[in-house]
Scaffold this active site. Structure first.
Site, PDB file in Angstrom:
ATOM      1  N   GLY A   1     -13.047 -73.929  41.107  1.00  0.00           N
ATOM      2  CA  GLY A   1     -11.772 -73.983  40.391  1.00  0.00           C
ATOM      3  C   GLY A   1     -11.043 -75.294  40.623  1.00  0.00           C
TER       4      GLY A   1
ATOM      5  CE1 TYR B   1      -4.225 -63.581  41.683  1.00  0.00           C
ATOM      6  CE2 TYR B   1      -2.287 -62.769  42.840  1.00  0.00           C
ATOM      7  CZ  TYR B   1      -3.181 -63.788  42.562  1.00  0.00           C
ATOM      8  OH  TYR B   1      -3.030 -65.009  43.178  1.00  0.00           O
TER       9      TYR B   1
HETATM   10  N1  LIG Z   1      -0.298 -70.855  41.794  1.00  0.00           N
HETATM   11  C1  LIG Z   1       0.153 -69.916  42.620  1.00  0.00           C
HETATM   12  O1  LIG Z   1       1.361 -69.684  42.726  1.00  0.00           O
HETATM   13  C2  LIG Z   1      -0.818 -69.126  43.457  1.00  0.00           C
HETATM   14  C3  LIG Z   1      -0.287 -68.252  44.403  1.00  0.00           C
HETATM   15  C4  LIG Z   1      -1.157 -67.501  45.191  1.00  0.00           C
HETATM   16  C5  LIG Z   1      -2.523 -67.649  45.041  1.00  0.00           C
HETATM   17  N2  LIG Z   1      -3.016 -68.496  44.110  1.00  0.00           N
HETATM   18  C6  LIG Z   1      -4.479 -68.600  43.983  1.00  0.00           C
HETATM   19  O2  LIG Z   1      -4.869 -69.956  44.064  1.00  0.00           O
HETATM   20  C7  LIG Z   1      -6.081 -70.135  43.311  1.00  0.00           C
HETATM   21  C8  LIG Z   1      -5.889 -71.284  42.352  1.00  0.00           C
HETATM   22  O3  LIG Z   1      -4.849 -70.955  41.459  1.00  0.00           O
HETATM   23  P1  LIG Z   1      -3.996 -72.046  40.646  1.00  0.00           P
HETATM   24  O4  LIG Z   1      -2.589 -71.612  40.686  1.00  0.00           O
HETATM   25  O5  LIG Z   1      -4.352 -73.394  41.086  1.00  0.00           O
HETATM   26  O6  LIG Z   1      -4.527 -71.739  39.177  1.00  0.00           O
HETATM   27  P2  LIG Z   1      -5.029 -72.728  38.022  1.00  0.00           P
HETATM   28  O7  LIG Z   1      -5.151 -71.897  36.792  1.00  0.00           O
HETATM   29  O8  LIG Z   1      -4.212 -73.963  37.986  1.00  0.00           O
HETATM   30  O9  LIG Z   1      -6.472 -73.144  38.538  1.00  0.00           O
HETATM   31  C9  LIG Z   1      -7.522 -72.212  38.621  1.00  0.00           C
HETATM   32  C10 LIG Z   1      -8.807 -72.909  38.225  1.00  0.00           C
HETATM   33  O10 LIG Z   1      -9.865 -71.947  38.341  1.00  0.00           O
HETATM   34  C11 LIG Z   1     -10.680 -72.046  37.183  1.00  0.00           C
HETATM   35  N3  LIG Z   1     -11.325 -70.760  36.929  1.00  0.00           N
HETATM   36  C12 LIG Z   1     -10.726 -69.594  36.566  1.00  0.00           C
HETATM   37  N4  LIG Z   1     -11.660 -68.645  36.384  1.00  0.00           N
HETATM   38  C13 LIG Z   1     -12.864 -69.226  36.626  1.00  0.00           C
HETATM   39  C14 LIG Z   1     -14.194 -68.761  36.578  1.00  0.00           C
HETATM   40  N5  LIG Z   1     -14.479 -67.502  36.219  1.00  0.00           N
HETATM   41  N6  LIG Z   1     -15.191 -69.613  36.900  1.00  0.00           N
HETATM   42  C15 LIG Z   1     -14.934 -70.899  37.231  1.00  0.00           C
HETATM   43  N7  LIG Z   1     -13.683 -71.405  37.271  1.00  0.00           N
HETATM   44  C16 LIG Z   1     -12.650 -70.569  36.979  1.00  0.00           C
HETATM   45  C17 LIG Z   1      -9.741 -72.437  36.054  1.00  0.00           C
HETATM   46  O11 LIG Z   1     -10.441 -73.045  34.973  1.00  0.00           O
HETATM   47  C18 LIG Z   1      -8.783 -73.382  36.762  1.00  0.00           C
HETATM   48  O12 LIG Z   1      -9.227 -74.738  36.687  1.00  0.00           O
HETATM   49  C19 LIG Z   1      -6.358 -68.794  42.639  1.00  0.00           C
HETATM   50  O13 LIG Z   1      -7.302 -68.075  43.387  1.00  0.00           O
HETATM   51  C20 LIG Z   1      -5.005 -68.105  42.667  1.00  0.00           C
HETATM   52  O14 LIG Z   1      -5.101 -66.707  42.644  1.00  0.00           O
HETATM   53  C21 LIG Z   1      -2.198 -69.246  43.306  1.00  0.00           C
END
Ligand SMILES: NC(=O)c1ccc[n+]([C@@H]2O[C@H](COP(=O)([O-])OP(=O)(O)OC[C@H]3O[C@@H](n4cnc5c(N)ncnc54)[C@H](O)[C@@H]3O)[C@@H](O)[C@H]2O)c1
Length: 247
Positions: free
Chosen positions: A11, A153
């Site tokens: 990701g 989630y």
């Molecule tokens: N942003 C927040 O506030 C937050 C809070 C808690 C946890 N998280 C976790 O952090 C991680 C990253 O989140 P983010 O906020 O950077 O999101 P984001 O959407 O900016 O980035 C996620 C990336 O994962 C990729 N992705 C999604 N599904 C995929 C798949 N099936 N196969 C390959 N790539 C895939 C997307 O294309 C994207 O580039 C996630 O696991 C999310 O649950 C985020």
């Protein structure tokens, strides 16, 4: 801090994963980034390389072993080892529980949790053979507090913590460290798709630190968990949320 380490980051095309890839590369690692957004992934890798770092982009869906295999095999054939694995790819679409289909529940778990099962099964044998490795799994602070419209989630992210703890116990004898980060409300582009600005501001007001927590804040703790600085830790979950939840 990660000079010449080989780090697999899922990701990595945007958000937290992109920040991890950029920080790791700036610290001397070769960042092998996988994302289902291949164009975005390539853009990040190219920008790391043009800044003098080392990065490789792979297109793929973390739900599919056939997509994960070339990512893992390429690292092994190019470098002979994998030092760090960051399981970061994830999604967070909202859905009311009573309206949720079994397919939505399954999709959430397939992307956020079962993907880690696939990836770890492919990466860990290489770490076991070398008796060394660092794994960082990305969960979410929502596991500690619960959150409406995110039952699927939060359940998947709780699974990530359970996986981390049990795998740490199983992998300790091989000197493999398995830790977890629970990010709070992180300011990423994807946030605007699911949260209003007012909601994000209200969450920030509940934090001790009165600023938005950024992807780089998560990347820095991920760097700590991927380096020798955390050699005495495994099975742990670190909350990086500006002091929103204390756990
Ligand atoms: N942003 C927040 O506030 C937050 C809070 C808690 C946890 N998280 C976790 O952090 C991680 C990253 O989140 P983010 O906020 O950077 O999101 P984001 O959407 O900016 O980035 C996620 C990336 O994962 C990729 N992705 C999604 N599904 C995929 C798949 N099936 N196969 C390959 N790539 C895939 C997307 O294309 C994207 O580039 C996630 O696991 C999310 O649950 C985020």
């Amino acid at each position: 801090m990660l000079k010449d380490r080989v780090a697999l980051i899922s990701g990595g095309a945007t958000g937290i994963g992109e920040a991890i890839a950029r920080l790791f590369a700036s610290q001397g690692a070769h960042a092998c980034i996988l994302d289902r957004d291949l164009a975005g992934c390539r853009k990040v890798a190219e920008s790391i390389v043009s800044a003098g770092g080392k990065a490789t982009a792979f297109g793929g869906d973390v739900r599919r072993r056939e997509d994960i295999a070339p990512w893992v095999e390429s690292a092994i054939s190019s470098f002979g080892r994998i030092d760090v694995l960051v399981n970061n790819a994830g999604v967070y679409p909202r859905q009311a529980f009573l309206d949720m289909s079994a397919a939505q529940w399954d999709e959430m778990h397939d992307i956020n949790l079962k993907s880690m099962f696939h990836t770890l099964q492919m990466v860990l044998p290489h770490m076991v053979a070398r008796r060394a490795g660092k794994v960082v799994n990305i969960s979410s602070v929502t596991f500690h507090m619960g959150m409406a419209l995110l039952t699927h989630y939060v359940a998947s992210k709780g699974g990530v913590i359970g996986l981390t703890r049990s795998l740490a116990r199983e992998m300790g004898e091989y000197n493999i460290h398995v830790n977890c980060i629970t990010p709070g409300a992180i300011k990423v582009d994807a946030e605007a798709k699911v949260v209003t600005e007012e909601q994000a501001q209200a969450w920030m007001a509940s934090q001790c630190l009165q600023r938005r927590i950024m992807p780089l804040d998560i990347a820095r703790v991920c760097l700590f968990l991927s380096s020798e600085l955390s050699d005495g830790m495994t099975g742990q979950t670190l909350n990086v949320d500006g002091g929103w939840v204390m756990h």
